[in-house]
Design a protein around this motif. Structure first.
Motif, PDB file in Angstrom:
ATOM      1  N   PRO A  38     -15.929  61.105 126.918  1.00 29.99           N
ATOM      2  CA  PRO A  38     -16.697  61.150 128.299  1.00 29.99           C
ATOM      3  C   PRO A  38     -18.297  61.407 127.823  1.00 29.99           C
ATOM      4  O   PRO A  38     -18.543  62.183 127.260  1.00 29.99           O
ATOM      5  CB  PRO A  38     -15.813  61.729 129.062  1.00 29.99           C
ATOM      6  N   ALA A  39     -18.920  61.008 128.855  1.00 31.55           N
ATOM      7  CA  ALA A  39     -20.510  61.448 128.840  1.00 31.55           C
ATOM      8  C   ALA A  39     -20.718  62.687 128.861  1.00 31.55           C
ATOM      9  O   ALA A  39     -21.678  63.553 128.504  1.00 31.55           O
ATOM     10  CB  ALA A  39     -21.280  60.585 129.957  1.00 31.55           C
ATOM     11  N   ASP A  40     -19.695  63.419 129.754  1.00 32.87           N
ATOM     12  CA  ASP A  40     -19.914  65.061 130.106  1.00 32.87           C
ATOM     13  C   ASP A  40     -19.310  65.950 128.967  1.00 32.87           C
ATOM     14  O   ASP A  40     -19.198  66.984 128.957  1.00 32.87           O
ATOM     15  CB  ASP A  40     -19.297  65.247 131.228  1.00 32.87           C
ATOM     16  N   HIS A  41     -18.504  65.151 128.014  1.00 36.03           N
ATOM     17  CA  HIS A  41     -17.962  65.901 126.802  1.00 36.03           C
ATOM     18  C   HIS A  41     -16.853  66.919 127.116  1.00 36.03           C
ATOM     19  O   HIS A  41     -16.557  67.618 126.372  1.00 36.03           O
ATOM     20  CB  HIS A  41     -19.022  66.647 125.746  1.00 36.03           C
ATOM     21  N   LEU A  42     -16.233  66.597 128.366  1.00 38.06           N
ATOM     22  CA  LEU A  42     -15.359  67.676 128.437  1.00 38.06           C
ATOM     23  C   LEU A  42     -13.872  66.941 128.396  1.00 38.06           C
ATOM     24  O   LEU A  42     -12.954  67.186 129.304  1.00 38.06           O
ATOM     25  CB  LEU A  42     -15.227  67.880 130.083  1.00 38.06           C
ATOM     26  N   GLY A  43     -13.691  66.299 127.399  1.00 37.13           N
ATOM     27  CA  GLY A  43     -12.374  65.767 127.026  1.00 37.13           C
ATOM     28  C   GLY A  43     -12.627  64.775 125.883  1.00 37.13           C
ATOM     29  O   GLY A  43     -13.541  64.473 125.289  1.00 37.13           O
ATOM     30  N   VAL A  44     -11.147  64.013 125.713  1.00 40.35           N
ATOM     31  CA  VAL A  44     -11.241  62.972 124.592  1.00 40.35           C
ATOM     32  C   VAL A  44      -9.982  62.507 124.781  1.00 40.35           C
ATOM     33  O   VAL A  44      -8.990  62.921 125.292  1.00 40.35           O
ATOM     34  CB  VAL A  44     -11.125  63.454 123.258  1.00 40.35           C
ATOM     35  N   THR A  45      -9.848  61.226 124.892  1.00 41.22           N
ATOM     36  CA  THR A  45      -8.723  60.387 125.158  1.00 41.22           C
ATOM     37  C   THR A  45      -8.623  59.276 123.751  1.00 41.22           C
ATOM     38  O   THR A  45      -9.359  58.789 123.227  1.00 41.22           O
ATOM     39  CB  THR A  45      -9.227  59.066 126.329  1.00 41.22           C
ATOM     40  N   PHE A  46      -7.329  59.374 123.456  1.00 36.18           N
ATOM     41  CA  PHE A  46      -6.822  58.647 122.439  1.00 36.18           C
ATOM     42  C   PHE A  46      -6.009  57.405 122.696  1.00 36.18           C
ATOM     43  O   PHE A  46      -5.009  57.567 123.664  1.00 36.18           O
ATOM     44  CB  PHE A  46      -5.872  59.432 121.388  1.00 36.18           C
ATOM     45  N   GLU A  47      -6.266  56.017 122.600  1.00 36.66           N
ATOM     46  CA  GLU A  47      -5.405  54.867 122.763  1.00 36.66           C
ATOM     47  C   GLU A  47      -4.574  54.690 121.549  1.00 36.66           C
ATOM     48  O   GLU A  47      -5.162  54.377 120.577  1.00 36.66           O
ATOM     49  CB  GLU A  47      -6.475  53.806 123.109  1.00 36.66           C
ATOM     50  N   LEU A  48      -3.528  54.767 121.550  1.00 38.98           N
ATOM     51  CA  LEU A  48      -2.373  54.500 120.527  1.00 38.98           C
ATOM     52  C   LEU A  48      -2.481  53.076 120.080  1.00 38.98           C
ATOM     53  O   LEU A  48      -2.267  52.406 120.889  1.00 38.98           O
ATOM     54  CB  LEU A  48      -1.094  55.108 120.561  1.00 38.98           C
TER      55      LEU A  48
END
Length: 623
Positions: free
Chosen positions: A123-133
């Motif tokens: 995300p733009a705020d760098h407060l996370g990460v998402t992985f799409e399997l």
């Protein structure tokens, strides 16, 4: 841990062939892609080196043939298939059972690409990460790898895994499965730049298989995984056979093509390194990395080498070499005084050891980040000096006025000048020589034990003991079997031992596990010397949260300098190459790889294998 995991993963990957990576046209990013920065790979050094649509890593042979068996060796034992917990001794090769969200590129510093994960969203705020399997990702029983498996694995490692997991994942606020294939990690802050890569290195375990099993107990049955290998035949403490999964779900992915080429990886366990060497000479094992300079110089003059059936290679690598040395356990009162630790370091005569024991093959290590631009040198200046100035009243004055410098002797073994310096430091610390024994004010002798896990290191440690005896120090060497050694290290029940601390081009969260007060107590941790210093804690925080490369280099050099002036280890040596010896039965890519060795890209060459097999059957090749 991140550095060590990266090194272990890269070491299993491949040397390559020219012109291997051919990029496909990149998809046009959508507005949503731009908002969340949906990417195919991550890099701490900037933009990933390989483009979207790359077909395979550039150092592998994508058409490498599959088949055959390779016989390897390990010194020690194993009694478990669970490498994630403190209890038990896990088999060395068992990590190949599980796949990870990302897979590293062995020819790229700090770069990794989607493996179980098809895409990564930042995300733009760098407060996370998402992985799409990936929809095709499967465990070996045919069940899909899901976001719930990722969530369960993360929570289980956090609750019951080794202590470093809690340190590594401390900045994760939550993890959620937002669909069968979509897992979202949210962070406590936006400053931990490497946390997405760390999470990507996590082996994903099958939640359904572990139901009803105790995760925190040694595992004695073959585990279910999704990786390129599964457990085959095994006998605890003796033999482990890993079998290639023929219908491996990822076999055609760019992150897997050209890798895991052996149908079987058989590891024979030996209690003694000398016996393991004899087994290799007799053709009972096929490949070995040599870490003993004497054996490399003198141990390979046997008929199979003379006839060209066994090859020796020195493979240059371009990796940071970290720190190896005699680590002093500062949990012991004997080693709490920095003057004592410095004195013990001054006594070690590297020049004598290098000339007489190592055939001049090593370079003295004088940094925890050796062989990289992160190593400190000279006096602090510029941004590093400004950072250290904040803690000037808590640091030794010499740090600002004297370059850190290890003694350089004439190699004669008569290290009188440094012995005098060491004795003066010990006297300042309250020790004096009485009746040829070093004692404190209460008359208690200066006595400690050097714990080793292999007899080969005795030839280095015994001369060190003799040098210490000249000061009246009662030092002893104790060698135990690897399983007992691991238990003693995990419980910090030792005085001094050889420690090897791996580093990478982009240090980060693993530094918390190595050096901070929080990591000094939990059993099975990586802070082997028991370091607890508020300045070190503060500098580690600066390293972990550095916002750019310039700040990272500044903070790491400052941390290095403070650790060096803490004299927690007696620095030893490093080698900028990998020594390998192997029976001539392999095919391998001909392009050098940054890691020096990437054995997982090698394959069995049928013609060569037939020739070596015939020679082995004829006998009389070991001597």
């Amino acid at each position: 841990m991140r550095s060590m995991v990266t090194i272990l993963l890269l070491a299993g990957l491949a040397a390559g062939i020219p012109g291997a990576a051919r990029a496909q046209p990149a998809p046009v990013p959508t507005a949503q892609d731009q908002a969340v920065n949906r990417v195919h790979g991550l890099s701490l050094m900037g933009k990933p080196a390989l483009p979207p649509g790359f077909t395979h890593f550039p150092y592998v042979n994508p058409d490498a043939p599959k088949g055959g068996e390779v016989a390897l060796s390990a010194v020690g034992t194993f009694d478990s298939f669970n490498p994630f917990i403190v209890r038990g001794t896990a088999a060395a090769d068992v990590s190949r059972v599980w796949d990870t969200l990302l897979r590293p590129n062995a020819d790229e510093a700090e770069g990794a690409y989607g493996h179980l994960a098809e895409t990564i969203e930042i995300p733009a705020d760098h407060l996370g990460v998402t992985f799409e399997l990936r929809p095709q990702a499967r465990f070996h029983d045919g069940t899909p790898v899901t976001a719930e498996d990722v969530v369960w694995t993360f929570n289980m490692l956090l609750e019951k895994g080794r202590p470093f997991y809690r340190q590594y994942y401390a900045d994760v606020a939550s993890v959620t499965a937002e669909g069968p294939r979509r897992v979202v990690f949210r962070f406590k802050s936006a400053h931990n730049r490497e946390l997405p890569l760390i999470l990507g290195q996590m082996a994903v375990l099958p939640k359904h298989w572990w139901a009803g099993r105790d995760f925190d107990r040694p595992l004695t049955e073959p585990p279910l995984g999704s990786g390129p290998y599964r457990i085959g035949r095994f006998e605890f403490g003796r033999t482990l056979v890993m079998e290639r999964v023929k219908d491996y779900w990822a076999r055609d992915l760019p992150t897997a093509r050209g890798l895991a080429n052996f149908d079987q990886r058989r590891t024979e366990y030996f209690r003694d390194a000398t016996v393991a060497m004899e087994a290799f000479k007799a053709g009972q094992t096929d490949f070995r990395e040599e870490n003993i300079a004497k054996d490399w110089a003198t141990g390979y003059d046997f008929p199979a080498v003379q006839k060209g059936l066994v090859k020796k290679e020195l493979l240059r690598h371009h990796m940071p070499t970290g720190m190896q040395g005699y680590g002093m356990n500062t949990r012991r009162p004997l080693f709490r005084d920095v003057r004592v630790r410095q004195a013990l370091a001054l006594v070690f005569d590297f020049e004598w050891a290098n000339a007489n024991l190592f055939y001049g093959s090593y370079t003295r290590t004088d940094s925890y980040f050796s062989n990289s631009d992160l190593a400190s040198s000279g006096l602090p200046e510029g941004a590093e000096l400004a950072l250290l100035d904040k803690y000037r009243d808590k640091l030794p004055p010499q740090l600002f006025t004297e370059p850190y410098k290890l003694p350089v002797t004439d190699g004669s073994g008569n290290n009188r000048a440094e012995l005098r310096r060491a004795l003066a430091l010990l006297k300042e610390a309250g020790w004096e020589v009485r009746d040829r024994k070093l004692v404190n004010a209460q008359g208690q002798p200066f006595s400690f034990e050097i714990l080793l896990d292999q007899p080969a290191f005795e030839r280095v440690s015994l001369p060190y003991v003799q040098w210490l005896a000249r000061l009246g120090v009662d030092a002893r060497v104790r060698t135990v079997d690897p399983a007992q050694y691991q238990r003693l290290m995990d419980s910090y029940d030792y005085d001094m031992s050889v420690v090897a601390i791996g580093e990478s081009e982009s240090p980060g969260n693993e530094q918390s596990g190595y050096w901070t007060c929080a990591s000094a107590r939990p059993e099975g941790g990586d802070n082997l010397m028991g370091i607890c210093d508020p300045v070190v804690d503060a500098l580690v925080d600066q390293v972990v949260n550095a916002s750019d490369r310039e700040r990272l280099v500044t903070a790491t050099r400052a941390l290095d300098r403070v650790l060096l002036w803490g004299w927690y280890v007696v620095p030893q040596w490093h080698l900028q190459s990998v020594r390998v010896a192997y029976w001539d039965r392999f095919g391998k890519p001909d392009k050098p790889v940054r890691t020096g060795l990437a054995f997982d890209s090698w394959w069995i060459d049928p013609a060569r294998a037939a020739a070596t097999d015939e020679a082995r059957r004829s006998g009389n090749l070991a001597r």
